[in-house]
Design a protein around this motif. Structure first.
Motif, PDB file in Angstrom:
ATOM      1  N   MET A   1       3.758  -5.137   7.192  1.00 51.95           N
ATOM      2  CA  MET A   1       5.076  -4.718   7.689  1.00 51.95           C
ATOM      3  C   MET A   1       5.136  -4.685   9.208  1.00 51.95           C
ATOM      4  O   MET A   1       6.206  -4.802   9.788  1.00 51.95           O
TER       5      MET A   1
ATOM      6  N   LEU B   1       1.436   6.880   1.817  1.00 51.70           N
ATOM      7  CA  LEU B   1       1.405   5.958   2.954  1.00 51.70           C
ATOM      8  C   LEU B   1      -0.014   5.456   3.153  1.00 51.70           C
ATOM      9  O   LEU B   1      -0.970   6.140   2.820  1.00 51.70           O
ATOM     10  N   GLN B   2      -0.104   4.250   3.666  1.00 46.61           N
ATOM     11  CA  GLN B   2      -1.414   3.696   4.018  1.00 46.61           C
ATOM     12  C   GLN B   2      -1.421   3.335   5.497  1.00 46.61           C
ATOM     13  O   GLN B   2      -1.913   4.074   6.324  1.00 46.61           O
ATOM     14  N   CYS B   3      -0.845   2.184   5.853  1.00 46.85           N
ATOM     15  CA  CYS B   3      -0.863   1.820   7.274  1.00 46.85           C
ATOM     16  C   CYS B   3       0.133   2.619   8.082  1.00 46.85           C
ATOM     17  O   CYS B   3       0.040   2.677   9.307  1.00 46.85           O
ATOM     18  N   GLY B   4       1.117   3.207   7.421  1.00 49.07           N
ATOM     19  CA  GLY B   4       2.058   4.073   8.107  1.00 49.07           C
ATOM     20  C   GLY B   4       3.225   3.365   8.766  1.00 49.07           C
ATOM     21  O   GLY B   4       4.096   4.017   9.338  1.00 49.07           O
ATOM     22  N   PHE B   5       3.289   2.053   8.677  1.00 48.99           N
ATOM     23  CA  PHE B   5       4.327   1.352   9.430  1.00 48.99           C
ATOM     24  C   PHE B   5       5.712   1.511   8.805  1.00 48.99           C
ATOM     25  O   PHE B   5       6.702   1.670   9.496  1.00 48.99           O
ATOM     26  N   CYS B   6       5.771   1.478   7.477  1.00 49.24           N
ATOM     27  CA  CYS B   6       7.063   1.659   6.803  1.00 49.24           C
ATOM     28  C   CYS B   6       7.442   3.125   6.704  1.00 49.24           C
ATOM     29  O   CYS B   6       8.566   3.453   6.338  1.00 49.24           O
ATOM     30  N   THR B   7       6.460   3.998   6.965  1.00 53.53           N
ATOM     31  CA  THR B   7       6.580   5.412   6.603  1.00 53.53           C
ATOM     32  C   THR B   7       7.753   6.142   7.248  1.00 53.53           C
ATOM     33  O   THR B   7       8.483   6.864   6.553  1.00 53.53           O
TER      34      THR B   7
ATOM     35  N   CYS C   1       7.676  -1.664   1.525  1.00 52.60           N
ATOM     36  CA  CYS C   1       6.323  -1.224   1.850  1.00 52.60           C
ATOM     37  C   CYS C   1       5.381  -2.285   1.306  1.00 52.60           C
ATOM     38  O   CYS C   1       5.490  -2.673   0.148  1.00 52.60           O
ATOM     39  N   ARG C   2       4.463  -2.764   2.129  1.00 49.89           N
ATOM     40  CA  ARG C   2       3.524  -3.789   1.667  1.00 49.89           C
ATOM     41  C   ARG C   2       2.202  -3.176   1.212  1.00 49.89           C
ATOM     42  O   ARG C   2       1.397  -3.876   0.606  1.00 49.89           O
ATOM     43  N   CYS C   3       1.975  -1.901   1.528  1.00 53.25           N
ATOM     44  CA  CYS C   3       0.643  -1.317   1.284  1.00 53.25           C
ATOM     45  C   CYS C   3       0.517  -0.563  -0.025  1.00 53.25           C
ATOM     46  O   CYS C   3      -0.509  -0.651  -0.690  1.00 53.25           O
ATOM     47  N   THR C   4       1.501   0.248  -0.374  1.00 55.96           N
ATOM     48  CA  THR C   4       1.272   1.274  -1.399  1.00 55.96           C
ATOM     49  C   THR C   4       1.637   0.853  -2.810  1.00 55.96           C
ATOM     50  O   THR C   4       1.301   1.563  -3.762  1.00 55.96           O
TER      51      THR C   4
END
Ligand code: FES
Ligand code: FES
Lengths: 789, 161
Positions: free
Chosen positions: A202, B98-104, B135-138
């Motif tokens: 993202m 959350l993982q990378c936090g970017f979409c968070t 979200c691409r991570c979770t």
């Protein structure tokens, strides 16, 4: 009871606080006083000869600092490839030059032609529009097979053809495999496409180059999974900056999934331009630009044949794959369809003879490299699909067919050059079957049929090779790097600890899980331990994070460094308690003398190391700081069994995922909450590949799926709740934590489960479809149904 | 250039902007509020969601000048002054949403708007509402759990879908 700290506890993540409050430090949040902005003018044709670039008008535009073109990079190295593959005939792969800015030709839509540096982003963009580029359109090659025809246009004029390499593995097995297939009772053949994917973290890529002329030091802030690798590649091969004058910082990074491993031209450009202009230079990628510049993933076209005896025993596998490299060789591109793919073709099974042929091909498309799983999803997909097809053809239950062929004795040396150290494939499959109520499936199918829906169940296994990798082995296989990992453990005078690791976290939660390991080893609260990563200025040379290697390799390095710390601390404690070193025990942060009540606390030993008044100075240096480099003895082999249950609407072709279950063997687990989250994310990417995503070029090389308008990113309502389990654990036998890694499993194991389930649904409804290529969009499924009727 | 004034996280702010300056640019670059992220250029990812006069808005879809006089809340304005997390933020940490936090930041702001509209959403309603947040991570699983928990419901109800 779950533990509240240490190894095995679902400790909440400490990094979350900054991410949740908007106080993370991502690269685009970095702004340096006096920075200029870059806009790249990119090719809008897939293939063309640059006949002229006129920047005169653009130079006069407001705010323009300088405009760079390929000519400015003559004498500068090109973007290097980090892996050399040797072909079937012993020749090295064809390796084209990859200039930072195009020289002479453009070779894919998005190839950078010029770069405008200006006082503001808008001014840079406006000026770029005023550059006149005279390009002679050349015919483009997009399809791999067409690219290999004799009269195909050449992507690189100085290469003999568009064939990068023709790889055979294991070449010595070739004839035996051919013979076994010819003579077998049954051969199942499947042709399939593993479509081109876009990683789409993202956070788009961002680069800030800075330069301090007074001490000739360059600093590059970049969205990278491995800052040391970027420093080595860019410093040594592109710009010729010695490492002590080049610092690379990868701060908070918003996801990577492989696409942020590679060294990109924009990194070299901003570092170069900052030196030329003696001011900071920043580039922020837009999402549209990301689609045409981030390395893509997968893009294999494969024919696989599986030979079986009359009882369903696997006798031989032969595969023939075309792998798209795109227009240039990205950093690790050649390793993906070869060593990360061919070595996994045995899967969880005892097939004695395997031959893998891979033709890597240049086309006028964005370079292709590792994407979550990298080679292993491609191997798993073809294998688990062909097994399912064989089961149907031979009328053997697909679960039973797999069980008939499981590897059950470990260590197991496969015919494709790797040795599985441990595993229990029956255990994960049994666990999966408990999770999915297979016996109840017939009733669920009947109920769905009443609603006019076709219900299907797809089951498959997977294995992957993680924790890459033994350096001497990968060196023999063509890697131009070692694949160890490093850690420095710095104990402070009052006992708190800073760990500097070469691993990089971009969502994986290392700051929490690595601290759990340290807390367990030292016996002090995790709050007293900091995990620091992402800056070449403070961490020892490390290879970064990809291939589920962080805990298995980076964690092991940290354990080794900590063992050295404990060894030294034990000596200090022995001195302080006037006891023999051999009598010292260390537990829960206390050193004791066996059989006595003498004790000294961790903090007192640390203080003695830094205030060495009562200290064995003649034998021991003061201080308490150690570094370790850990080179793994083998890969690790996570494995498991996955199941998808789907419903197909025969009227529309729409596939709904009703349930998804994953039973994984990751060996020991440090933080179960984080591991489950990794599996969820992997499943979403794998199911996304199976049902939604796909990168599409038209025949002229225009990128059709170039934004979120056209590329189907999975949304929340595309998924069911996931059921995941990692209770079947066979700890890795060769690393100190017994861990295997969990980052890619979900993306590897899920695509075949979905496709198997859709085929099962159609077959269950009397529709004779044996394969549909991903993504299984409603249109494709509907067409397959029509084709069968 | 025109001047624009608004209230951001309770504080009056103002600045000079070009007509084409987006609200998200004004917040990130003008105000240094870098918690609001930019993940796309087609208004689809939702990384930039903020509240404008109490409504969830993608800050890349409006010009800064359009927010003249508005009350804007960003992710930086969600926690208490003493650092205590907002219940939605806390639920995201508790349930590993959350993982990378970017979409968070965008997810949290969207979730807050959802719960204002629908205080007890079902898992399906949550998934539906988050259509505009990628979200691409979770894999979204733990985001849905976190929002269930933040609304006072049983997070394990996610399995009942
Ligand atoms: S930045 Fe993607 S929707 Fe606003
Ligand atoms: S946590 Fe990384 S995109 Fe959502």
């Amino acid at each position: 009871m779950p533990k509240d700290g240490g190894i095995g506890a679902s400790t909440k993540r400490r990094e979350d606080i900054r991410f949740l409050t908007g106080t993370g430090n991502y690269t685009d949040d970095i702004n340096i006083r006096g920075q200029a902005y870059v806009h790249f003018l990119r090719s809008d044709v897939a293939h063309g000869r640059i006949k002229g670039i006129d920047t005169a008008e653009a130079e006069k535009m407001p705010g323009v600092v300088r405009i760079f073109t390929g000519a400015d990079f003559e004498g500068v190295g090109g973007i290097p490839c980090g892996w050399q593959v040797t072909d079937r005939h012993g020749a090295p792969m064809q390796e084209p030059a990859h200039p930072v800015l195009a020289q002479g030709k453009v070779r894919h839509v998005g190839d950078p032609i010029a770069a405008v540096v200006a006082e503001s982003r808008e001014q840079a963009r406006d000026a770029a529009e005023a550059i006149e580029v005279d390009i002679e359109d050349l015919p483009a090659v997009i399809d791999m097979k067409a690219a290999l025809e004799d009269d195909a246009p050449k992507v690189h004029d100085d290469l003999s053809s568009n064939l990068c390499f023709d790889w055979g593995f294991v070449e010595e097995n070739r004839e035996a495999v051919d013979k076994a297939i010819k003579e077998a009772h049954h051969v199942t053949t499947l042709e399939l496409i593993n479509q081109r994917m876009v990683a789409n973290p993202m956070e788009p890529r961002v680069v800030v180059g800075d330069y301090k002329r007074a001490n000739d030091e360059s600093t590059l802030y970049t969205t990278s999974q491995n800052p040391h690798v970027i420093r080595l590649l860019m410093g040594a091969f592109v710009l010729g900056i010695p490492e002590h004058k080049l610092r690379v910082v990868a701060p908070d990074v918003g996801g990577g999934f492989g696409s942020k491993i590679f060294h990109y031209a924009e990194e070299a450009f901003c570092t170069f331009a900052a030196r030329k202009l003696a001011r900071p230079v920043k580039w922020t990628c837009t999402r549209s630009e990301a689609f045409m510049t981030d390395a893509h993933g997968r893009d294999h076209v494969t024919k696989i044949e599986l030979a079986l005896d009359k009882d369903g025993k696997f006798l031989a596998i032969r595969t023939d794959t075309h792998a798209n490299m795109g227009a240039y060789l990205s950093t690790f591109a050649p390793s993906v369809p070869t060593w990360l793919h061919g070595t996994l073709m045995a899967g969880n099974y005892t097939t004695p003879l395997i031959y893998v042929n891979v033709k890597a091909v240049f086309t006028n498309t964005v370079p292709v490299d590792a994407y979550r799983g990298a080679g292993r999803p491609e191997a798993t997909f073809q294998l688990e699909r062909v097994i399912d097809k064989a089961a149907r053809e031979m009328e053997i239950d697909p679960v039973e067919l797999r069980r008939k062929n499981f590897v059950r004795e470990f260590p197991y040396a496969t015919p494709v050059a790797v040795e599985y150290d441990t595993g229990d494939y029956d255990a994960t499959l049994d666990r999966l079957l408990e999770m999915i109520d297979r016996d109840g499936f017939a009733a669920r199918r009947a109920e769905a049929a009443k609603r006019g829906k076709l219900r299907g169940l797809g089951i498959n296994c997977y294995i992957e090779a993680c924790g890459i990798a033994p350096s001497n082995l990968v060196g023999q296989l063509g890697a131009r790097a070692g694949l160890y990992e490093s850690a420095t453990v710095r104990v402070n005078a009052t006992g708190s600890i800073s760990v500097f690791t070469g691993s990089h976290s971009h969502g994986q939660g290392h700051e929490t899980s690595f601290a759990q390991v340290m807390s367990e080893m030292i016996g002090i609260p995790a709050e007293q331990i900091d995990i620091v990563h992402g800056d070449t200025a403070n961490s020892p040379m490390g290879m970064g994070t990809y291939g589920s290697r962080s805990i298995a390799v980076g964690g092991s390095a940290m354990v080794r460094a900590t063992e050295k710390i404990i060894g030294k601390a034990r000596k200090i404690a022995a001195h302080l308690m006037e006891a023999a070193e051999g009598d010292i025990e260390f537990k829960d942060g206390q050193f004791t003398v066996a059989g006595t009540d003498k004790a000294v606390a961790w903090g007192d030993v640390c203080l003695a190391a830094y205030v060495p008044h009562n200290y064995p100075l003649e034998e021991l240096e003061p201080g308490l700081e150690e570094t370790a480099f850990y080179d793994p003895a083998n890969f690790t082999y996570p494995a498991g069994a996955y199941a998808a249950e789907v419903e197909v609407d025969p009227e529309t072709g729409k596939v709904t995922v009703c349930g998804f279950a994953a039973a994984d063997d990751f060996g020991n687990v440090i933080n179960p909450m984080i591991v489950e989250g990794q599996v969820h994310g992997g499943l979403a990417q794998g199911i996304g590949q199976a049902l939604l995503e796909g990168c599409v070029y038209d025949e002229s090389g225009q990128l059709i799926s170039g934004s979120y308008m056209d590329y189907a990113m999975p949304r929340a309502d595309d998924f069911p709740a996931f059921r995941v389990d990692h209770s079947c654990a066979t700890p890795c036998t060769h690393n100190p934590l017994g861990v295997k890694g969990c980052g890619e499993a979900g993306a590897i194991g899920s695509p075949p489960a979905i496709v198997n389930a859709v085929v099962d649904a159609l077959q269950g409804g009397g529709i004779d479809v044996t394969h549909i290529d991903m993504p299984l969009s409603p249109g494709r499924v509907w067409q397959a149904i029509q084709g069968a009727n | 250039m025109t001047s624009v004034s608004m209230t951001v996280n309770g504080k009056p702010v103002s600045g000079e902007v070009e007509g084409r300056t987006l609200l998200v640019e004004f917040l990130r670059e003008g105000q240094g509020l870098t918690g609001t992220h930019v993940g796309c250029d087609t208004s689809q990812c939702g990384a930039c969601v903020v509240h404008v006069n109490g409504e969830a808005v993608k800050a890349c879809t409006i010009f800064a000048a359009e927010a003249e006089g508005a009350e804007v809340t960003t992710i930086e304005g969600m926690a208490e002054a003493d650092g205590t997390l907002h219940p939605i933020q806390q639920a995201f940490q508790d349930h590993h949403g959350l993982q990378c936090g970017f979409c968070t930041p965008g997810m949290v702001m969207s979730a807050a708007a959802l719960l204002k509209e629908n205080p007890q959403p079902s898992p399906a309603e949550i998934r539906d509402y988050l259509e505009g947040n990628i979200c691409r991570c979770t894999g979204y699983h733990n985001i849905v759990k976190a929002i269930l928990a933040a609304s006072g419901q049983d997070a394990n109800a996610i399995a009942a879908e």
